[in-house]
Scaffold this motif. Structure first.
Motif, short mmCIF file in Angstrom:
data_model
loop_
_atom_site.label_atom_id
_atom_site.label_comp_id
_atom_site.label_asym_id
_atom_site.label_seq_id
_atom_site.Cartn_x
_atom_site.Cartn_y
_atom_site.Cartn_z
N THR A 1 61.02 83.51 79.10
CA THR A 1 60.51 82.18 78.79
C THR A 1 61.47 81.12 79.33
OG1 THR A 1 61.59 82.21 76.62
CG2 THR A 1 59.31 82.98 76.74
N HIS B 1 65.32 82.27 79.56
CA HIS B 1 65.81 83.13 78.49
C HIS B 1 65.67 84.60 78.87
CE1 HIS B 1 66.27 79.80 75.61
NE2 HIS B 1 65.19 79.28 76.20
N ASP C 1 64.01 86.90 77.65
CA ASP C 1 62.63 87.39 77.60
C ASP C 1 61.74 86.77 78.67
OD1 ASP C 1 62.28 84.81 76.70
OD2 ASP C 1 61.45 85.34 74.74
#
Length: 293
Positions: free
Chosen positions: A87, A83, A85
């Motif tokens: 993660t 993702h 971000d």
């Protein structure tokens, strides 16, 4: 006594020479493994993601995330989603050398480069088997047909699956370590033979002329407005090559370690999976080239 001393001295010299040669060899391989990647003039790269085990195929998603196949064998491989971000989620697990991926029909297809394993279609969380092959690696879909190529020794096949009736046709059965197949912007369908170090054009008459030769273990192919991109699947000093529309060859990146797929991001850069170093690189072209993109 003198003879014994001379014998021991000679033995020590031999051992010392052997130790030096061993150290030099280890040092050479260590240098090749850790020597930094070099980019062509005005091109830049950065490490975007680390610790992506045996990164192989990449598929940027509309939401900014990245799908990556981790090409581990013995049901240890997986397709993960990274993702924005940072993660990560495992989307499909328990795979054996998951390799090719291609977005199509509202989902995506993927292959497994192991014996008698399926090429599958993933959509809405459901995996559907399409057909089986032997060490299928590269995939290409044009809407009506899904093409697949087998990375087999001594020879593999180039396959065509028709979505409308699920029929499977063998287009070629004497491909030596085929790894990638791609449709270029000029309409040509190209595939590679890693062992021979060539890229061929799939032709209607079966002659399949060589369009690029003298390559060092060519693996993933990609075409765009800049030309034909070729990654070399070598463990040491591999290159990312670009053959422009005029046929001129340029080395864009060098000192790579087992690079795999390269894909455009949609915002002017490229992503490259460097499987030998378990990472994904982002490649930025010179600001003056193809400024309209």
């Amino acid at each position: 006594m003198t003879q014994s001393l001379n014998h021991h001295r000679a033995l020590r010299c031999i051992l010392a020479v052997f130790a030096l040669l061993s150290a030099a060899t280890l040092g050479f391989f260590a240098w090749q493994s850790f020597y930094p990647v070099r980019a062509a003039d005005q091109w830049r790269y950065q490490v975007l993601h680390r610790d992506v085990a045996k990164a192989a195929s990449l598929m940027p998603m509309a939401d900014g995330s990245l799908m990556v196949s981790q090409e581990l064998d013995d049901a240890k491989g997986s397709i993960v989603r990274i993702h924005p971000d940072g993660t990560r989620d495992v989307v499909v697990g328990n795979l054996s050398k998951p390799d090719g991926m291609f977005a199509t029909r509202g989902g995506w297809v993927f292959s497994q480069e192991s014996a008698d394993l399926p090429v599958s279609f993933f959509k809405d969380g459901v995996v559907t088997e399409l057909f089986r092959g032997e060490s299928v690696q590269g995939l290409w879909d044009d809407g009506d047909y899904l093409y697949a190529i087998e990375d087999r020794k001594p020879v593999g096949r180039l396959l065509r699956y028709r979505w409308s009736d699920q029929s499977l046709t063998v287009l070629r059965d004497q491909v030596q370590e085929g790894e990638s197949i791609v449709r270029c912007t000029d309409g040509r369908l190209l595939y590679n033979e890693k062992k021979k170090g060539v890229v061929r054009e799939l032709s209607a008459d079966g002659s399949d002329p060589v369009v690029q030769a003298g390559l060092n273990q060519p693996t993933f192919l990609m075409c765009d407005a800049r030309g034909l991109w070729i990654n070399e699947d070598a463990t040491h000093r591999a290159r990312l090559l670009l053959i422009d529309q005029q046929g001129r060859q340029q080395t864009i990146l060098s000192f790579l370690k087992a690079p795999q797929s390269i894909v455009p991001t949609g915002h002017g850069t490229y992503l490259l999976a460097e499987g030998g170093r378990d990472r994904v690189l982002e490649l930025t072209p010179p600001p003056t080239t193809l400024a309209h993109e």
